[in-house]
Design an enzyme around this catalytic site. Structure first.
Site, PDB file in Angstrom:
ATOM      1  N   ASP A 212       1.802  -6.711   6.506  1.00  9.27           N
ATOM      2  CA  ASP A 212       0.690  -5.769   6.450  1.00  9.27           C
ATOM      3  C   ASP A 212      -0.576  -6.585   6.223  1.00  9.27           C
ATOM      4  OD1 ASP A 212      -1.233  -3.871   5.880  1.00  9.27           O
ATOM      5  OD2 ASP A 212       0.061  -2.651   4.607  1.00  9.27           O
TER       6      ASP A 212
ATOM      7  N   HIS B 123       0.825  -1.200   0.000  1.00  4.29           N
ATOM      8  CA  HIS B 123       0.000   0.000   0.000  1.00  4.29           C
ATOM      9  C   HIS B 123       0.863   1.256   0.000  1.00  4.29           C
ATOM     10  CE1 HIS B 123      -2.609   3.028   2.122  1.00  4.29           C
ATOM     11  NE2 HIS B 123      -3.505   2.553   1.269  1.00  4.29           N
TER      12      HIS B 123
ATOM     13  N   LYS C 176     -11.712  -2.439   8.779  1.00  5.84           N
ATOM     14  CA  LYS C 176     -11.993  -2.908   7.421  1.00  5.84           C
ATOM     15  C   LYS C 176     -12.995  -4.053   7.426  1.00  5.84           C
ATOM     16  CE  LYS C 176      -8.135  -1.408   4.543  1.00  5.84           C
ATOM     17  NZ  LYS C 176      -7.505  -0.384   5.364  1.00  5.84           N
TER      18      LYS C 176
END
Length: 777
Positions: free
Chosen positions: A352, A256, A390
């Site tokens: 991540d 990201h 999320k």
């Protein structure tokens, strides 16, 4: 609202409304409970009880009639339903005393006590059950959120920040009053600033620390740090802990943009791992060959930014390895394979897992998440970042860092808590938002024990059933007498499965029992050579897809020969239609639309999603006008869409994808043969941008210039070009990719993609082009 008022009683009794002595006794008990200012919900059969519990599990106590014989009512079944949900709510059995000998031992293990309505007064019974009610709801107070509730309800006078003063300031104007009432008084009362009662969020003390410790136990880490402003900030904290100027970082190109920004801030040098892309441009797996140690050391040796000629020979040349595990499109790795391949080359591995905070809580992900690794002193330390907002229940921007590095605590490469916390303080606000911290606290507690599995198993089950129904619809439409109408969408799952342990040999995926699909990773692993996934470099069980990422493919690509069909349905058109119908997807790519599956997904949403997919096909097959299909969009851009039909617009966009070979561009961008020269570090390129030592040029004039910005398409927010990289011949796919959007975004508004690091500007010739910043040389 006061905390205890958030909970209710549930009385389940088939005779509660009857004109009998028993019915009267039960109603008298209910009246006494209500006299103590508690709300009581009544169910008269098992179905009503299950609906009530599914609809709102905030029951502080349940009173349940003892009955083993009724057709639509069975006491043990109701108890099992409650306990299988993971709820520990106290249950009292309403029983006539002569039936006590009928109570099975298993029931005695599951209930709090027994009530004989004919023996005790309603007043006593209400006191008796209320004691259990209070004990239970107090036990539900999580370490931080519970303390926040207690403080907010204590009626403290506020003489400190924030200035809205419990929302009272807002009530002094019409606009403020609307905002206050819309969010509710409890929200504003809970938004207060530092109070010693809850501990120090900066130095991790008190209830705040207890919550983080409890989260560590739940997520399987040794330390947990709650972070606001999303995993974007969590990433920068971890990278700030690990990176310094000149450090070498082995970096997954999939990462990201927050990782790109970290390199821009801290001055480290990235050594890239190349990634695979399929024809749908999915954020796919790393190429396993790119994890070969000899190849990696050669990359270090040949990198012009690495000034130490012996860096490639060092035992651990990297300060960290950064890998996105569970990508935006659900690619999830065998983490032991990654540890075996590159763990010995770095001080730390940083996974991540922004999109995979739930993975620990379902056996489908065994060995697929960072904290599942058993680490030894010779292994790297481990950082994992998770976005609890999320796909868990956290508020937007709630995230956390979880750490496991006690196995290297006596080694110089270890970063202890106090040193890391200095970086934490650099990025965290001194004005904490307690409701968001409360949501982090609660998000962890909701996964505690078997609750996490129960919630996610149900969610995955629903996602599987949706996929199966899409396949059923696909088979149905393939029988249409009109060849032009023999199309439908396809879920991104295998076409056939073999699971020998279940006796399943080459069975259609949609024919495999759902319980089998929920129990076996094999149903989700992307096996080498399988056509359905389209990846070309996989080996073994290295990567699987995540059942919570419901990816739906639109027509337009022949996956067998990797070519475009003449007919195609661009996903941005489907996405725009779905949003106009109130079905909001997570993202669209050229021929891919993504919907997220979570425990928050109500069952009715599945039916709505499917019906709107069918409705879209009907409108498309009938070549509806843009006015009919997108009235608001057509009204906004009549010069582009008025009088046009959907197929005309769709085929124009599909034609642009095809003529520019968009799928190949997406593949080439992440291939090592097209990684541009890194002429300077991202940090130096960013310094040039800040000092104004840059030119602002269209991409047509960017050739051989050094990028000063992270240029990307959002979502997914993965850098196409890194600051410091030169737009050289290798980078031609990157230039072509942005020029592709010059042919779509200005001419098809509503179906456009968000571009960052590049800016659509109208030139002197009136043509809109993308411009970007490049470093002056």
């Amino acid at each position: 609202m006061e905390y205890n008022k958030l909970f209710k009683y549930l009385v389940i009794d088939k005779s509660v409304h009857s004109n009998t002595i028993t019915g009267t006794l039960i109603r008298n008990i209910i009246q006494e409970i209500e006299n103590k200012d508690h709300k009581v919900v009544v169910a008269t059969n098992q179905e009503e009880a299950e609906i009530a519990i599914d609809n709102d599990p905030a029951f502080g106590c349940i009173l349940l009639d003892l009955d083993h014989e009724s057709k639509n009512y069975h006491t043990q079944s109701i108890i099992d339903f409650i306990r299988n949900k993971g709820y520990e709510v106290p249950i009292f059995i309403l029983s006539e005393k002569q039936k006590i000998n009928e109570i099975p031992v298993t029931m005695l293990e599951e209930v709090r006590g027994f009530i004989h309505p004919e023996e005790e007064t309603p007043t006593y019974v209400a006191k008796y059950v209320n004691r259990a009610f209070k004990e239970y709801i107090e036990s539900l107070k999580t370490p931080f959120f519970g303390g926040m509730i207690d403080w907010a309800e204590a009626g403290n006078d506020m003489w400190l920040c924030p200035g809205h003063n419990g929302g009272n300031f807002l009530r002094k104007s019409p606009q403020g009053r609307i905002l206050h009432d819309y969010l509710g008084e409890s929200f504003w009362r809970a938004d207060f600033n530092f109070v010693p009662d809850l501990g120090d969020v900066s130095n991790h003390t008190g209830a705040f620390l207890e919550s983080e410790k409890e989260a560590s136990r739940i997520y399987g880490s040794e330390r947990t740090y709650y972070v606001l402003n999303g995993s974007t900030t969590s990433v920068k904290i971890v990278n700030g802990t690990l990176m310094k100027d000149g450090d070498l970082i082995l970096c997954d190109r999939n990462n990201h943009k927050s990782h790109h920004h970290s390199f821009m801030l801290y001055g480290a040098i990235p050594i890239f791992i190349e990634d695979d892309r399929n024809d749908y441009g999915m954020v796919g797996p790393m190429k396993l060959g790119a994890l070969d140690e000899k190849r990696i050391r050669e990359q270090i040796k040949n990198n012009p930014l690495v000034k130490d000629p012996n860096a490639w020979k060092k035992e651990r040349p990297f300060r960290a390895v950064i890998i996105e595990n569970n990508t935006y499109d659900g690619t999830t790795y065998n983490v032991q394979t990654i540890l075996d391949k590159v763990g010995h080359l770095a001080d730390y591995i940083f996974f991540d897992e922004a999109w995979g905070a739930f993975m620990k809580f379902h056996p489908l992900f065994k060995g697929r998440y960072g904290m599942s690794l058993e680490l030894k002193p010779e292994d790297p330390g481990l950082y994992v970042v998770q976005s609890t907002h999320k796909q868990l229940s956290g508020m937007s921007q709630a995230s956390q860092i979880i750490v496991k590095d006690s196995h290297i605590k006596d080694q110089p490469r270890c970063v202890n808590h106090l040193r890391m916390n200095e970086v934490y303080l650099m990025h965290m606000s001194t004005s904490p938002f307690y409701p968001m911290y409360g949501s982090l606290d609660v998000a962890a507690q909701m996964m505690k024990g078997k609750s996490g599995f129960i919630l996610w198993n149900e969610a995955f089950k629903q996602g599987i059933e949706i996929r199966k129904k899409i396949r059923e619809l696909q088979h149905h439409y393939q029988k249409n007498t009109d060849p032009a109408k023999r199309w439908f969408f396809d879920p991104f799952v295998p076409h056939h499965l073999t699971i020998e342990s279940e006796g399943i040999i080459d069975m259609a995926w949609e024919e495999v029992p759902t319980e089998v699909l929920l129990a076996h990773q094999e149903a989700w692993v992307m096996k080498p050579g399988d056509i359905w996934h389209g990846y070309e470099t996989l080996k073994g069980d290295f990567a699987m897809i995540d059942p919570s990422k419901l990816m739906i493919l639109t027509p337009g690509i022949n996956v067998k020969d990797h070519t475009y069909n003449d007919f195609g349905v661009p996903a941005p058109i489907l996405g725009k239609y779905m949003r106009s119908r109130g079905v909001v997807n997570e993202k669209t790519d050229f021929n891919l639309i993504l919907f997220l599956v979570t425990p928050g997904l109500e069952k009715n949403k599945a039916g709505t999603l499917l019906s709107e997919l069918v409705r879209f096909k009907e409108l498309y097959d009938n070549n509806a006008t843009m006015d009919e299909m997108f009235p608001d969009l057509t009204a906004s851009y009549p010069e582009l869409y008025k009088g046009k039909h959907v197929k005309e617009i769709a085929q124009k966009i599909h034609g642009i994808y095809k003529s520019n070979n968009a799928k190949l561009l997406q593949k080439e961008i992440f291939s090592a043969e097209h990684f541009p020269e890194m002429a300077m570090t991202p940090h130096k390129a960013h310094e040039a941008l800040l000092s104004g030592n840059v030119d602002f040029v269209p991409f047509s004039e960017a050739k051989n210039r050094i990028a000063a910005t992270v240029a990307l398409v959002y979502p997914p927010g993965i850098g196409v070009i890194w600051p410091g990289e030169r737009y050289d011949d290798k980078a031609q796919p990157m230039l072509d990719y942005f020029e592709l959007f010059e042919r779509t975004n200005p001419y098809f508004p509503g179906f456009d993609n968000e571009i960052q690091g590049a800016y659509l500007q109208k030139g002197s010739d009136g043509v809109e082009r993308y411009y970007t910043y490049v470093v002056k040389e």
